[in-house]
Design an enzyme around this catalytic site. Structure first.
Site, mmCIF file in Angstrom:
data_model
loop_
_atom_site.group_PDB
_atom_site.id
_atom_site.type_symbol
_atom_site.label_atom_id
_atom_site.label_comp_id
_atom_site.label_asym_id
_atom_site.label_seq_id
_atom_site.Cartn_x
_atom_site.Cartn_y
_atom_site.Cartn_z
ATOM 1 C CG ASP A 37 -8.671 -0.321 -3.245
ATOM 2 O OD1 ASP A 37 -8.176 0.657 -3.842
ATOM 3 O OD2 ASP A 37 -9.813 -0.762 -3.504
ATOM 4 C CG ASN A 90 -6.517 8.204 -3.735
ATOM 5 O OD1 ASN A 90 -6.515 9.069 -4.597
ATOM 6 N ND2 ASN A 90 -6.771 6.916 -3.998
ATOM 7 C CE1 TYR A 156 -15.633 12.628 -6.945
ATOM 8 C CE2 TYR A 156 -15.595 14.776 -7.996
ATOM 9 C CZ TYR A 156 -14.935 13.640 -7.575
ATOM 10 O OH TYR A 156 -13.576 13.512 -7.773
ATOM 11 C CE LYS A 160 -13.589 13.819 -4.284
ATOM 12 N NZ LYS A 160 -12.539 13.041 -3.621
ATOM 13 C CB ILE A 189 -6.324 12.406 -12.914
ATOM 14 C CG1 ILE A 189 -6.133 13.754 -12.195
ATOM 15 C CG2 ILE A 189 -5.050 11.561 -12.876
ATOM 16 C CD1 ILE A 189 -5.089 14.683 -12.780
ATOM 17 C CB THR A 191 -8.077 7.233 -12.851
ATOM 18 O OG1 THR A 191 -9.268 8.006 -12.654
ATOM 19 C CG2 THR A 191 -6.864 8.026 -12.416
#
Ligand code: NAD
Length: 256
Positions: A37, A90, A156, A160, A189, A191
């Site tokens: 990370d 990810n 974005y 993607k 999701i 998060t």
């Protein structure tokens, strides 16, 4: 039988959210995990969680948009555990929620640098390592925004969609060399990223789950744990005939 017994797995952006859930799932299913990370605190916390569950993990700090850091991350994996079998690319950022005419070049460039260049740099380094040991499996994080538009998130959405293209090419080029490459396309999701989007959209007046749930035919948003099940399965021998695919995991979002 556990899914990835004895395998060595690398997860980027594993200090939070889907990445953390995936690192935990890889360990639960028998893999040793490199948690990477850009933020050390979250990454170290994920390593602690894996170890508390009896697993084996190691943290490596890297910004996926930087080629030398990505190279060093894969080198760390091979130096620590001897090889690389499974990788989940990810790490990603959402950017600024604004109509296209109001998007800045800086925001566009950073989203593309992390989400697209980052996946390219990771694929290049991971494939190089996997070729030395006879193959492996890679999962890239795309999104439902890689399949359809999402108003206000043009950088974005573009990044993607491009990840799905990169995934197909990597799959074609390395299929005969034992490397499978797939992408997954999650819906909303639960998060930090979704919280940030809800904050930008509603100024804090609506929680992410409240704002996003009605968009999903299943009537709720998903969890990182649900997404991690698909990622680890794709990296396991059970998915031996799956490559070059992009798979929605979205409670029916793109079926509408
Ligand atoms: P998150 O913001 O909760 O976690 C992302 C992690 O990536 C953080 O730990 C962050 O520190 C790390 N990161 C950010 N920039 C980085 C960089 N340059 N290098 C290395 N690490 C970096 O996000 P999340 O929701 O868990 O998203 C994970 C992935 O799933 C992203 O690619 C995202 O686009 C994708 N995704 C998320 C959703 C969703 O609804 N949450 C939906 C579809 C796709």
């Amino acid at each position: 039988m556990v899914l990835v017994q004895g395998k060595i797995a690398l997860v980027t952006g594993a200090g939070a959210g889907i990445g953390r859930a995936t690192a935990l799932k890889f360990a639960e299913e028998g893999a040793k995990v490199v948690v990477s990370d850009i933020e050390s605190d979250g990454g170290e916390e994920t390593v602690d969680l894996v170890r508390k569950n009896g697993g084996d993990a190691s943290f490596f700090k890297a910004d996926v948009s930087k080629a030398d850091e990505v190279q060093a991350m894969v080198a760390h994996t091979v130096a620590t555990y001897g090889r690389l079998d499974c990788a989940c690319n990810n790490a990603g950022i959402e950017g600024t929620l604004a109509p296209m005419a109001e998007q800045t070049e800086e925001s566009f460039d950073r989203v593309v640098a992390v989400n697209l260049r980052g996946v390219f740099l990771c694929l290049r380094a991971e494939i190089t390592a996997m070729l030395k040991t006879g193959g492996g499996a890679i999962v890239n994080l795309s999104s439902v925004a890689g399949l359809i538009g999402f108003a206000g998130l043009s950088p974005y959405v573009a990044s993607k969609h491009a990840i799905n293209g990169l995934t197909k090419n990597a799959a074609l080029e390395y299929a005969k060399m034992g490397i499978r490459v797939n992408s997954i396309c999650p819906g909303g999701i639960d998060t930090r990223m979704l919280d940030s989007l809800a904050e930008q959209a509603t100024g804090g007046s609506m929680a992410a789950s409240e704002m996003m749930a009605p968009l999903h035919p299943i009537g709720r948003i998903g969890t990182g744990d649900e997404v991690s099940n698909l990622i680890v399965w794709l990296c396991s021998p059970r998915a031996s005939f799956v490559t070059g695919a992009h798979i929605a995991i979205d409670g029916g979002y793109v079926a509408q």
